[in-house]
Design a protein around this motif. Structure first.
Motif, PDB file in Angstrom:
ATOM      1  N   ILE A   1      -2.904 -79.146   6.330  1.00  0.00           N
ATOM      2  CA  ILE A   1      -3.813 -78.002   6.442  1.00  0.00           C
ATOM      3  C   ILE A   1      -3.242 -76.825   5.664  1.00  0.00           C
ATOM      4  O   ILE A   1      -2.038 -76.545   5.724  1.00  0.00           O
ATOM      5  CB  ILE A   1      -4.008 -77.618   7.920  1.00  0.00           C
ATOM      6  CG1 ILE A   1      -4.726 -78.768   8.657  1.00  0.00           C
ATOM      7  CG2 ILE A   1      -4.799 -76.326   8.065  1.00  0.00           C
ATOM      8  CD1 ILE A   1      -4.786 -78.590  10.144  1.00  0.00           C
ATOM      9  N   GLU A   2      -4.101 -76.124   4.956  1.00  0.00           N
ATOM     10  CA  GLU A   2      -3.674 -74.946   4.204  1.00  0.00           C
ATOM     11  C   GLU A   2      -3.518 -73.742   5.146  1.00  0.00           C
ATOM     12  O   GLU A   2      -4.180 -73.665   6.180  1.00  0.00           O
ATOM     13  CB  GLU A   2      -4.699 -74.612   3.112  1.00  0.00           C
ATOM     14  CG  GLU A   2      -4.824 -75.667   2.023  1.00  0.00           C
ATOM     15  CD  GLU A   2      -3.532 -75.881   1.254  1.00  0.00           C
ATOM     16  OE1 GLU A   2      -2.822 -74.882   1.002  1.00  0.00           O
ATOM     17  OE2 GLU A   2      -3.225 -77.041   0.911  1.00  0.00           O
ATOM     18  N   PRO A   3      -2.650 -72.798   4.797  1.00  0.00           N
ATOM     19  CA  PRO A   3      -2.481 -71.596   5.628  1.00  0.00           C
ATOM     20  C   PRO A   3      -3.786 -70.815   5.753  1.00  0.00           C
ATOM     21  O   PRO A   3      -4.659 -70.897   4.894  1.00  0.00           O
ATOM     22  CB  PRO A   3      -1.430 -70.782   4.852  1.00  0.00           C
ATOM     23  CG  PRO A   3      -0.760 -71.757   3.952  1.00  0.00           C
ATOM     24  CD  PRO A   3      -1.769 -72.807   3.619  1.00  0.00           C
ATOM     25  N   LYS A   4      -3.876 -70.056   6.840  1.00  0.00           N
ATOM     26  CA  LYS A   4      -5.062 -69.247   7.087  1.00  0.00           C
ATOM     27  C   LYS A   4      -4.665 -67.782   7.130  1.00  0.00           C
ATOM     28  O   LYS A   4      -3.824 -67.379   7.948  1.00  0.00           O
ATOM     29  CB  LYS A   4      -5.720 -69.654   8.408  1.00  0.00           C
ATOM     30  CG  LYS A   4      -7.206 -69.367   8.470  1.00  0.00           C
ATOM     31  CD  LYS A   4      -7.822 -70.132   9.641  1.00  0.00           C
ATOM     32  CE  LYS A   4      -9.342 -70.088   9.524  1.00  0.00           C
ATOM     33  NZ  LYS A   4      -9.984 -70.909  10.585  1.00  0.00           N
ATOM     34  N   ASN A   5      -5.273 -66.981   6.261  1.00  0.00           N
ATOM     35  CA  ASN A   5      -4.874 -65.584   6.106  1.00  0.00           C
ATOM     36  C   ASN A   5      -5.007 -64.754   7.367  1.00  0.00           C
ATOM     37  O   ASN A   5      -4.260 -63.795   7.570  1.00  0.00           O
ATOM     38  CB  ASN A   5      -5.676 -64.919   4.986  1.00  0.00           C
ATOM     39  CG  ASN A   5      -5.012 -65.096   3.626  1.00  0.00           C
ATOM     40  OD1 ASN A   5      -3.839 -65.439   3.553  1.00  0.00           O
ATOM     41  ND2 ASN A   5      -5.769 -64.896   2.569  1.00  0.00           N
TER      42      ASN A   5
END
Length: 359
Positions: free
Chosen positions: A139-143
């Motif tokens: 999963i990509e980071p979430k700002n």
């Protein structure tokens, strides 16, 4: 003078933290760690250790933005992760990936900017690799999430519970820095050669991998699991002490009384959910163990240490034991990098003597 393992030998001056093992005190730059863990965020305490002052609102926003940008994995790091054998431990993966980061342009002088970058990317590497290992889509980071909340999000793929974020953040603040421990010392030795910050952090990760330094919470889980199975703490603990086994989660090489980090973690757990059966078990085991330790080892004052309630925290937030030491490393990266910068700013190469005992 010869001191095995350099025990008791002062090898550096630091303004980062102070430990009084007899009084059970730990302070970061003059402030009790308990106060920081209860009142501040991970980002605020990291800023405090790096810069020596608490951030203003504007400074905190700048740091938060930088950490959010820096936690994104470059494409070449993802390629490295894809190529590494799946049976490689998370600590081995961390050591390999962090060593592959491109150093800053100022090669010989570590900077806070580099410290922020490594601290920001460490949880991303751990979470990305963990999901990869478990056969899950990374999963990509979430700002929108803070440093700690984003770590939990990337591990589990869902919005983290506020209480879980608070518990893990408390743990990561409390383990951020702890004086001249083995991994910090190895980082400072590397930095003292005027090597770069990435190399020094890689040295620290290799040191943290050793079970005598970074692996204790897993042993606490084994103890609690064994007691939970038998539903009776006293016979299990008494038998271990009769066999002269080390009771994981109790006693500390530095603290001769209460470990202040354990007190803060226990306080956080009680605020989370005082009815949690796992917490009730931990409280019961702590009470019985301290009583029996005083019976078997009178005067030793073997109290609960940070690893005991760290294990309880990790179990409460349902964290896989394989993540314990990597998570510890992700928090301690702040302390490592602060020490590396401090070493570089007042440097003398470490060159102790050895005592020849051969022919």
């Amino acid at each position: 003078m010869y001191a095995k393992g350099l025990k008791g030998i002062i090898a550096a001056e630091t303004s980062l933290s102070y430990i009084d093992g007899n009084k059970g005190e730990l302070i970061y730059r003059g402030t009790p760690v308990h106060d920081l863990a209860i009142q501040s965020s991970f980002e605020e305490v990291a800023y405090f250790l790096w810069y020596g002052v608490m951030p203003t609102k504007e400074q905190l926003n700048e740091l938060t933005l930088k950490m959010r940008n820096d936690r994104i994995l470059p494409a070449y790091i993802k390629e490295i992760l894809a190529l590494l054998p799946l049976d490689l431990s998370l600590m081995d993966v961390l050591r390999t990936v962090i060593s592959s980061l491109v150093p800053g342009t100022n090669f010989k002088k570590p900077t806070i900017e580099e410290a922020i970058r490594i601290t920001a990317i460490m949880p991303t590497v751990i979470a990305y690799r963990y999901r990869q290992h478990e056969g899950l889509t990374p999963i990509e980071p979430k700002n929108e999430y803070s440093h700690v909340a984003n770590y939990l999000y990337m591990l589990n793929g869902q919005k983290p519970e506020k209480s879980h974020v608070g518990a893990l953040e408390t743990y990561m603040i409390l383990t951020m820095e702890h004086g001249m421990n083995a991994s910090t010392f190895s980082a400072r030795v590397t930095a003292s050669t005027e090597s770069d910050l990435i190399s020094a952090v890689t040295s620290a990760i290799g040191t943290m991998k050793g079970p005598l330094h970074g692996g204790a919470p897993t042993g606490v889980l084994d103890l609690l699991d064994e007691i939970e199975y038998d539903l009776n703490a006293e016979p299990v603990i008494r038998e271990k002490l009769n066999r002269n086994e080390k009771l994981m989660g109790f006693g500390h090489r530095v603290y001769r009384t209460n470990d202040p980090r354990a007190i803060a973690l226990k306080e956080k757990l009680l605020k989370m959910n005082s009815d949690d059966p796992w917490l009730k078990l931990a409280l019961h085991v702590e009470e019985i163990a301290i009583h029996l330790l005083e019976e078997f080892k009178p005067g030793r004052k073997l109290m609960t240490n940070v690893e005991f309630y760290a294990a309880a925290i990790m179990r409460a937030i349902k964290m896989d034991p394989a993540l314990f030491t990597p998570t510890f490393s992700a928090s301690r990266t702040v302390g490592w990098t602060a020490h590396i910068i401090e070493q570089a700013n007042n440097n003398t190469i470490f060159r102790p003597q050895s005592l020849y005992v051969g022919k």
